[in-house]
Design a protein around this motif. Structure first.
Motif, PDB file in Angstrom:
ATOM      1  N   THR A   1       0.853  -1.193   0.000  1.00 38.24           N
ATOM      2  CA  THR A   1       0.000   0.000   0.000  1.00 38.24           C
ATOM      3  C   THR A   1       0.885   1.238   0.000  1.00 38.24           C
ATOM      4  O   THR A   1       1.799   1.341   0.820  1.00 38.24           O
ATOM      5  N   LYS A   2       0.605   2.178  -0.876  1.00 37.29           N
ATOM      6  CA  LYS A   2       1.418   3.393  -0.945  1.00 37.29           C
ATOM      7  C   LYS A   2       1.262   4.209   0.338  1.00 37.29           C
ATOM      8  O   LYS A   2       0.180   4.315   0.905  1.00 37.29           O
ATOM      9  N   TRP A   3       2.382   4.806   0.762  1.00 35.03           N
ATOM     10  CA  TRP A   3       2.371   5.577   2.000  1.00 35.03           C
ATOM     11  C   TRP A   3       1.373   6.727   1.929  1.00 35.03           C
ATOM     12  O   TRP A   3       0.735   7.064   2.927  1.00 35.03           O
ATOM     13  N   GLU A   4       1.197   7.318   0.771  1.00 31.11           N
ATOM     14  CA  GLU A   4       0.256   8.430   0.629  1.00 31.11           C
ATOM     15  C   GLU A   4      -1.167   8.004   0.995  1.00 31.11           C
ATOM     16  O   GLU A   4      -1.922   8.775   1.589  1.00 31.11           O
ATOM     17  N   LEU A   5      -1.535   6.778   0.648  1.00 31.75           N
ATOM     18  CA  LEU A   5      -2.858   6.262   0.994  1.00 31.75           C
ATOM     19  C   LEU A   5      -2.941   5.970   2.494  1.00 31.75           C
ATOM     20  O   LEU A   5      -3.970   6.228   3.126  1.00 31.75           O
TER      21      LEU A   5
ATOM     22  N   LEU B   1      -4.917   7.360   8.020  1.00 32.97           N
ATOM     23  CA  LEU B   1      -4.584   7.802   9.371  1.00 32.97           C
ATOM     24  C   LEU B   1      -5.306   9.114   9.697  1.00 32.97           C
ATOM     25  O   LEU B   1      -5.903   9.259  10.769  1.00 32.97           O
ATOM     26  N   ALA B   2      -5.234  10.048   8.773  1.00 38.07           N
ATOM     27  CA  ALA B   2      -5.854  11.356   8.982  1.00 38.07           C
ATOM     28  C   ALA B   2      -7.369  11.230   9.119  1.00 38.07           C
ATOM     29  O   ALA B   2      -7.983  11.879   9.978  1.00 38.07           O
TER      30      ALA B   2
ATOM     31  N   ASP C   1      11.090   5.160  11.039  1.00 37.95           N
ATOM     32  CA  ASP C   1      10.428   6.410  11.422  1.00 37.95           C
ATOM     33  C   ASP C   1       8.931   6.425  11.118  1.00 37.95           C
ATOM     34  O   ASP C   1       8.269   7.440  11.324  1.00 37.95           O
ATOM     35  N   TYR C   2       8.383   5.308  10.661  1.00 37.76           N
ATOM     36  CA  TYR C   2       6.982   5.312  10.234  1.00 37.76           C
ATOM     37  C   TYR C   2       6.015   5.546  11.389  1.00 37.76           C
ATOM     38  O   TYR C   2       4.997   6.224  11.220  1.00 37.76           O
TER      39      TYR C   2
END
Length: 250
Positions: free
Chosen positions: A139-143, A148-149, A170-171
């Motif tokens: 899954t892309k980090w942007e998604l 999360l938001a 650092d994730y």
């Protein structure tokens, strides 16, 4: 004999934490297939079974191995930690199963880390919650950021799987910084490591403290909502029963 694969969630890994149905299915199967670490967790409890394993990131190979064995009229179990349908192998088995239409599939549910870890911490999931994996392998980090938001903006309790690894140190910090746009740094949080296994331990802390916590791939993270608090040393998210009793609301 019908050709069949059982996709079995084994829970946290300990035999006593496996569902009775899961243990019963494994007892009757001829072959148990799984990721090496998970097979090692249960092997001693099912002596005489043929065990087939593959290392991490060979999930498709593992599934096809299971289908090939089932095609020989052997009863096959594909095991997953936690629940097979929560970041497990159930979906991939169904996808690959399109190439093996004569093999039936049955999913045997297990106890996912959100539930078993939540029990260790207390009662963090008593209200609406979201489960989000921080692994960006599939899954892309942007998604992941969007999810999360959205969960934080909705004031949901958030359970994080795969919070960190050698390549993603650092994730968890990045996730906490996103959540702190909507939640107080003092939000009650908890972590559980090695759920249901030797060395299990938990810790309760604030969201600000969690941002600097050194999680690893064996850690499950719980981020409370605005009502979550500590009661007798445990993480609790009230369901609202006391409020209902006072107001008479349904």
């Amino acid at each position: 004999m019908s050709k069949k694969i059982y996709v079995v969630g084994i829970g946290p890994g300990g035999y006593e934490q496996m569902t009775i149905r899961a243990a019963s299915v494994l007892e009757k199967c001829d072959i148990i297939v799984g990721y090496t670490v998970y097979v090692d967790l249960i092997a001693e409890h099912f002596p005489g079974k043929e065990m087939l394993t593959t290392p991490m990131r060979q999930e498709e190979k593992r599934c096809r191995m299971a289908f090939e064995e089932a095609g020989k009229d052997r009863q096959v179990a594909m095991i997953c930690s936690g629940d097979a349908g929560v970041y497990g192998m159930a979906g991939l088995i169904y996808e690959i199963g399109m190439d093996y239409p004569d093999v039936a599939v049955e999913i045997i549910s297990g106890v996912t880390a959100a539930l078993s870890g939540g029990a260790v911490l207390g009662a963090p999931l008593m209200h609406d919650f979201a489960v989000i994996s921080l692994s960006d392998l599939l899954t892309k980090w942007e998604l992941i950021e969007k999810r999360l938001a959205a969960a934080a903006a909705a004031d949901m309790v958030i359970c994080l799987y795969n919070p960190s690894s050698k390549k993603r140190k650092d994730y968890l910090n990045r996730a906490c910084r996103i959540i702190m746009r909507y939640a107080s740094p003092d939000t009650v949080c908890g972590v559980v490591r090695s759920i249901g296994r030797e060395g299990e331990k938990y810790q309760i802390m604030t969201l600000a403290e969690l941002a600097d916590y050194g999680a690893d791939m064996f850690t499950t993270v719980f981020i409370g909502n605005s009502t979550t608090r500590i009661i007798n040393g445990k993480m609790v998210t009230p369901r609202g029963y006391s409020h209902k009793q006072k107001t008479g609301q349904e």
